[in-house]
Write a protein that holds these residues in place. Structure first.
Motif, short mmCIF file in Angstrom:
data_model
loop_
_atom_site.label_atom_id
_atom_site.label_comp_id
_atom_site.label_asym_id
_atom_site.label_seq_id
_atom_site.Cartn_x
_atom_site.Cartn_y
_atom_site.Cartn_z
N HIS A 1 -2.43 4.76 5.71
CA HIS A 1 -2.97 5.59 6.78
C HIS A 1 -4.50 5.56 6.80
CE1 HIS A 1 0.94 6.81 8.03
NE2 HIS A 1 1.20 7.44 6.91
N GLN A 2 -5.12 5.53 5.62
CA GLN A 2 -6.58 5.40 5.55
C GLN A 2 -7.02 4.05 6.13
OE1 GLN A 2 -7.78 5.81 1.48
NE2 GLN A 2 -7.12 7.94 1.32
N LEU A 3 -6.29 3.02 5.78
CA LEU A 3 -6.60 1.68 6.28
C LEU A 3 -6.43 1.62 7.79
CD1 LEU A 3 -7.38 -1.14 5.34
CD2 LEU A 3 -4.98 -1.61 4.92
N GLU A 4 -5.38 2.24 8.31
CA GLU A 4 -5.17 2.30 9.76
C GLU A 4 -6.36 2.93 10.47
OE1 GLU A 4 -0.54 2.69 10.96
OE2 GLU A 4 -1.44 4.44 10.02
N GLN A 5 -6.87 4.01 9.91
CA GLN A 5 -8.01 4.69 10.52
C GLN A 5 -9.23 3.77 10.58
OE1 GLN A 5 -8.38 8.27 8.20
NE2 GLN A 5 -6.83 9.35 9.40
N GLN A 6 -9.43 3.00 9.53
CA GLN A 6 -10.56 2.07 9.51
C GLN A 6 -10.36 0.94 10.53
OE1 GLN A 6 -10.35 1.17 5.29
NE2 GLN A 6 -12.31 2.19 4.97
N SER B 1 -0.25 6.84 1.92
CA SER B 1 -1.54 7.50 2.13
C SER B 1 -2.66 6.47 2.26
CB SER B 1 -1.83 8.50 1.01
OG SER B 1 -1.92 7.84 -0.24
N LYS B 2 -2.64 5.44 1.46
CA LYS B 2 -3.66 4.39 1.56
C LYS B 2 -3.50 3.62 2.87
CE LYS B 2 -7.06 1.85 0.46
NZ LYS B 2 -8.42 2.39 0.54
N TYR C 1 0.83 -1.20 0.00
CA TYR C 1 0.00 0.00 0.00
C TYR C 1 0.87 1.25 0.00
CZ TYR C 1 -3.78 -3.06 1.65
OH TYR C 1 -4.71 -4.06 1.79
N ASP D 1 -6.34 -0.49 -5.34
CA ASP D 1 -5.60 0.45 -4.48
C ASP D 1 -4.33 -0.14 -3.88
OD1 ASP D 1 -6.80 -1.33 -2.75
OD2 ASP D 1 -7.70 0.19 -1.47
#
Length: 146
Positions: free
Chosen positions: A49-54, A46-47, A43, A110
């Motif tokens: 970090h998005q995944l971490e948030q989820q 940036s992707k 990944y 992604d």
């Protein structure tokens, strides 16, 4: 968006060339971790970090959530490209994906996926065999028009 299939060899030191097209989308650093179906997932930061948030929204009180997060994160590593466009894959990830000399780097929306070539061929053959049925099931779920 990542797409395409590329074949490269991993050397004895765990170095693998990532195609130029993918390197441009991953920037100078990206995260590589255990994927599903016996491959590795890569990944962009940036992707990731998005995944971490989820994933942080998953309840720690659920065993399956804890297990998934632990398994996914424990082997994760930031990868940087050398001058030849190679990354160094850890022995833990090499063993997980059973990578031998011949590898396939596939673009999948992604992320990139890194497969042992034999496993990729087997998975591709199984997917091709069931493609029509899978397409129907997904069409019903998401109103896809392929």
């Amino acid at each position: 968006m990542f797409m395409g299939e590329y074949h490269h060899n991993i050397d004895a030191k765990g170095r693998l060339i990532i195609p130029t097209k993918f390197r441009q989308q991953l920037d100078s650093c990206f995260v590589l971790t255990r994927g599903m179906d016996g491959c590795l997932f890569g990944y962009s930061l940036s992707k990731w970090h998005q995944l971490e948030q989820q994933l942080q929204k998953l309840p720690l009180t659920k065993q399956s959530a804890r297990s998934f997060i632990r398994f996914f994160y424990a082997a994760a590593a930031e990868c940087e490209f050398d001058k030849q466009g190679r990354i160094n894959i850890s022995s833990t990830l090499i063993e997980y994906a059973n990578l031998s000399k011949n590898c396939v780097i596939a673009g999948v929306l992604d992320r990139i996926e890194i497969w042992d070539e034999d496993a990729w061929q087997q998975t591709s053959a199984e997917t091709a065999q069931n493609f029509a049925q899978t397409s129907e099931e997904l069409r019903d779920l998401f109103d896809l028009n392929l």
